[in-house]
Design a protein around this motif. Structure first.
Motif, PDB file in Angstrom:
ATOM      1  N   PHE A 124       0.803  -1.224   0.000  1.00 15.01           N
ATOM      2  CA  PHE A 124       0.000   0.000   0.000  1.00 15.01           C
ATOM      3  C   PHE A 124       0.838   1.277   0.000  1.00 15.01           C
ATOM      4  O   PHE A 124       0.307   2.358   0.198  1.00 15.01           O
ATOM      5  CB  PHE A 124      -0.968  -0.028   1.188  1.00 15.01           C
ATOM      6  N   ALA A 125       2.141   1.145  -0.206  1.00 14.09           N
ATOM      7  CA  ALA A 125       3.006   2.326  -0.316  1.00 14.09           C
ATOM      8  C   ALA A 125       2.592   3.143  -1.546  1.00 14.09           C
ATOM      9  O   ALA A 125       2.171   2.587  -2.554  1.00 14.09           O
ATOM     10  CB  ALA A 125       4.458   1.874  -0.433  1.00 14.09           C
ATOM     11  N   PRO A 126       2.686   4.459  -1.471  1.00 18.80           N
ATOM     12  CA  PRO A 126       3.257   5.270  -0.383  1.00 18.80           C
ATOM     13  C   PRO A 126       2.244   5.615   0.711  1.00 18.80           C
ATOM     14  O   PRO A 126       2.564   6.395   1.608  1.00 18.80           O
ATOM     15  CB  PRO A 126       3.702   6.538  -1.113  1.00 18.80           C
ATOM     16  N   GLY A 127       1.036   5.050   0.633  1.00 18.79           N
ATOM     17  CA  GLY A 127       0.055   5.306   1.675  1.00 18.79           C
ATOM     18  C   GLY A 127       0.325   4.494   2.925  1.00 18.79           C
ATOM     19  O   GLY A 127       1.230   3.650   2.969  1.00 18.79           O
ATOM     20  N   ARG A 128      -0.472   4.742   3.948  1.00 18.06           N
ATOM     21  CA  ARG A 128      -0.356   3.995   5.192  1.00 18.06           C
ATOM     22  C   ARG A 128      -1.062   2.655   5.053  1.00 18.06           C
ATOM     23  O   ARG A 128      -1.930   2.470   4.185  1.00 18.06           O
ATOM     24  CB  ARG A 128      -0.960   4.785   6.342  1.00 18.06           C
ATOM     25  N   ILE A 129      -0.719   1.715   5.899  1.00 23.13           N
ATOM     26  CA  ILE A 129      -1.411   0.427   5.931  1.00 23.13           C
ATOM     27  C   ILE A 129      -2.869   0.685   6.307  1.00 23.13           C
ATOM     28  O   ILE A 129      -3.141   1.280   7.357  1.00 23.13           O
ATOM     29  CB  ILE A 129      -0.727  -0.523   6.933  1.00 23.13           C
ATOM     30  N   PRO A 130      -3.830   0.246   5.465  1.00 22.71           N
ATOM     31  CA  PRO A 130      -5.224   0.667   5.638  1.00 22.71           C
ATOM     32  C   PRO A 130      -6.069  -0.207   6.560  1.00 22.71           C
ATOM     33  O   PRO A 130      -7.273  -0.323   6.364  1.00 22.71           O
ATOM     34  CB  PRO A 130      -5.756   0.603   4.198  1.00 22.71           C
ATOM     35  N   PHE A 131      -5.444  -0.826   7.540  1.00 29.38           N
ATOM     36  CA  PHE A 131      -6.199  -1.622   8.506  1.00 29.38           C
ATOM     37  C   PHE A 131      -5.424  -1.663   9.820  1.00 29.38           C
ATOM     38  O   PHE A 131      -4.200  -1.442   9.842  1.00 29.38           O
ATOM     39  CB  PHE A 131      -6.458  -3.042   7.989  1.00 29.38           C
ATOM     40  N   PRO A 132      -6.110  -1.933  10.927  1.00 28.52           N
ATOM     41  CA  PRO A 132      -5.419  -2.028  12.216  1.00 28.52           C
ATOM     42  C   PRO A 132      -4.708  -3.369  12.367  1.00 28.52           C
ATOM     43  O   PRO A 132      -4.866  -4.285  11.538  1.00 28.52           O
ATOM     44  CB  PRO A 132      -6.568  -1.907  13.224  1.00 28.52           C
ATOM     45  N   VAL A 133      -3.928  -3.485  13.418  1.00 24.92           N
ATOM     46  CA  VAL A 133      -3.312  -4.767  13.785  1.00 24.92           C
ATOM     47  C   VAL A 133      -3.858  -5.176  15.152  1.00 24.92           C
ATOM     48  O   VAL A 133      -4.193  -4.326  15.979  1.00 24.92           O
ATOM     49  CB  VAL A 133      -1.771  -4.693  13.807  1.00 24.92           C
ATOM     50  N   MET A 134      -3.969  -6.470  15.366  1.00 23.18           N
ATOM     51  CA  MET A 134      -4.524  -6.968  16.623  1.00 23.18           C
ATOM     52  C   MET A 134      -3.633  -8.072  17.190  1.00 23.18           C
ATOM     53  O   MET A 134      -3.187  -8.960  16.458  1.00 23.18           O
ATOM     54  CB  MET A 134      -5.953  -7.510  16.419  1.00 23.18           C
ATOM     55  N   HIS A 135      -3.410  -8.009  18.498  1.00 23.73           N
ATOM     56  CA  HIS A 135      -2.650  -9.032  19.201  1.00 23.73           C
ATOM     57  C   HIS A 135      -3.566  -9.734  20.201  1.00 23.73           C
ATOM     58  O   HIS A 135      -4.176  -9.073  21.048  1.00 23.73           O
ATOM     59  CB  HIS A 135      -1.468  -8.392  19.948  1.00 23.73           C
ATOM     60  N   VAL A 136      -3.689 -11.055  20.072  1.00 17.01           N
ATOM     61  CA  VAL A 136      -4.408 -11.836  21.069  1.00 17.01           C
ATOM     62  C   VAL A 136      -3.392 -12.166  22.160  1.00 17.01           C
ATOM     63  O   VAL A 136      -2.535 -13.034  21.999  1.00 17.01           O
ATOM     64  CB  VAL A 136      -5.010 -13.117  20.463  1.00 17.01           C
TER      65      VAL A 136
END
Length: 308
Positions: A59-71
């Motif tokens: 997705f460069a040069p934009g930001r990653i378009p989703f969150p990250v989650m840690h269980v």
């Protein structure tokens, strides 16, 4: 008229790593195009770190378009947690923590006998999926890791209860992925399906991806248990009759600290790790994950319940 060989255009070839990278980026872009609320599961382990690097490139040069989650089981290696928080901050990502300790406090799950919280990650994960209405979850599982994971498609369908049925999966002919789903259903997506552990390390070397320090050889106090070396820490104490000793070890995988073993190693650089992985005949989970030794079908049983 046939052109002389010297005048013919050179054949276009891509490297093995370039082909894997392109496939994974294609999968990530397909998900963002098809789904409304994707999320990337990020533990601070090497596979999720590689996924994050692929997402950057996708997705460069934009930001990653989703969150990250840690269980988060609450049983983590400090080095991994420090890396997780630092990497998320560097990339300006939204981090969602699905906390097992919090789930225990509010009664969603109960503390299991034996100390391992691995099994109770599943209801915590499913609760977070329902809360945030995620419809696609990126995971770093690879088919070479374990027999049950070898049954997965790249797009792995989960029903409204978050459960997996290996007999109810969709064909993926010509790399065409079917993401259709009803409300409440979801798709687990595995962009690294066709990668091996050795591919991961070659990519880490090529991209100069930083990792938590415990992936490299270091000295640690350990005990030998069931043929594996477990670190003595706040989660694991020596049992009566067990001898605590120092050994030079590294971790091939960094799951729950109560279940994840180290391997003896002198590999303190990426190049040495690559040489070591190339020579081994044991999978990383088979060699270092105590939870997979419960039964032949341990992983498949958990996956059917909704585990990643």
């Amino acid at each position: 008229m046939i052109q002389p060989a010297s005048e013919q255009p050179a054949a276009y070839r891509v490297s093995h790593l370039d082909a894997l990278e392109a496939e994974s980026i294609f999968v990530m872009r397909e998900v963002v195009a098809e789904f409304e609320r994707p999320v990337l599961l990020f533990s601070g382990g090497k596979d999720s770190i590689v996924m994050l690097r692929l997402a950057q490139k996708a997705f460069a040069p934009g930001r990653i378009p989703f969150p990250v989650m840690h269980v988060d089981t609450g049983h983590n290696f400090p080095e991994v947690m420090e890396y997780r928080d630092r990497r998320v901050a560097e990339l300006g990502l939204q981090l969602i923590v699905a906390s097992v300790p919090e789930a225990l406090a509010r009664g969603l799950v109960t503390e299991p006998a034996g100390g391992s919280r691995n099994r109770i990650q599943t209801p915590v994960l499913l609760d977070a999926v329902d809360k945030y209405r995620f419809d696609a979850l990126f995971g770093g599982a690879r088919r070479d890791e374990e027999k049950a994971r070898a049954k997965e498609r790249v797009f792995s369908f989960r029903d409204e209860f978050g459960q997996w049925d290996p007999k109810n999966q969709r064909p993926e002919l010509w790399n065409l992925y079917n993401g259709r789903h009803h409300p409440g259903e979801s798709i687990r997506v595995f962009p690294l399906s066709n990668w091996t552990e050795l591919d991961i390390w070659h990519y880490i070397a090529r991209e100069e991806v930083p990792l938590p320090s415990i992936y490299y050889a270091h000295e640690r106090e350990v005990v030998s248990r069931d043929g594996m070396l477990f670190a003595v820490n706040e989660f694991i104490a020596a049992k009566p009759g067990e001898n605590v000793f120092k050994a030079r070890v590294r971790y091939r995988t960094v799951g729950d600290a109560t279940l994840t073993a180290a391997v003896e190693s002198e590999a303190d650089t990426v190049e040495k790790v690559i040489a070591e992985v190339a020579a081994t005949r044991l999978t990383e989970r088979g060699a270092t994950r105590g939870d997979d030794k419960v039964s032949e079908a341990a992983m498949e049983d958990r996956k059917r319940e909704g585990y990643f």
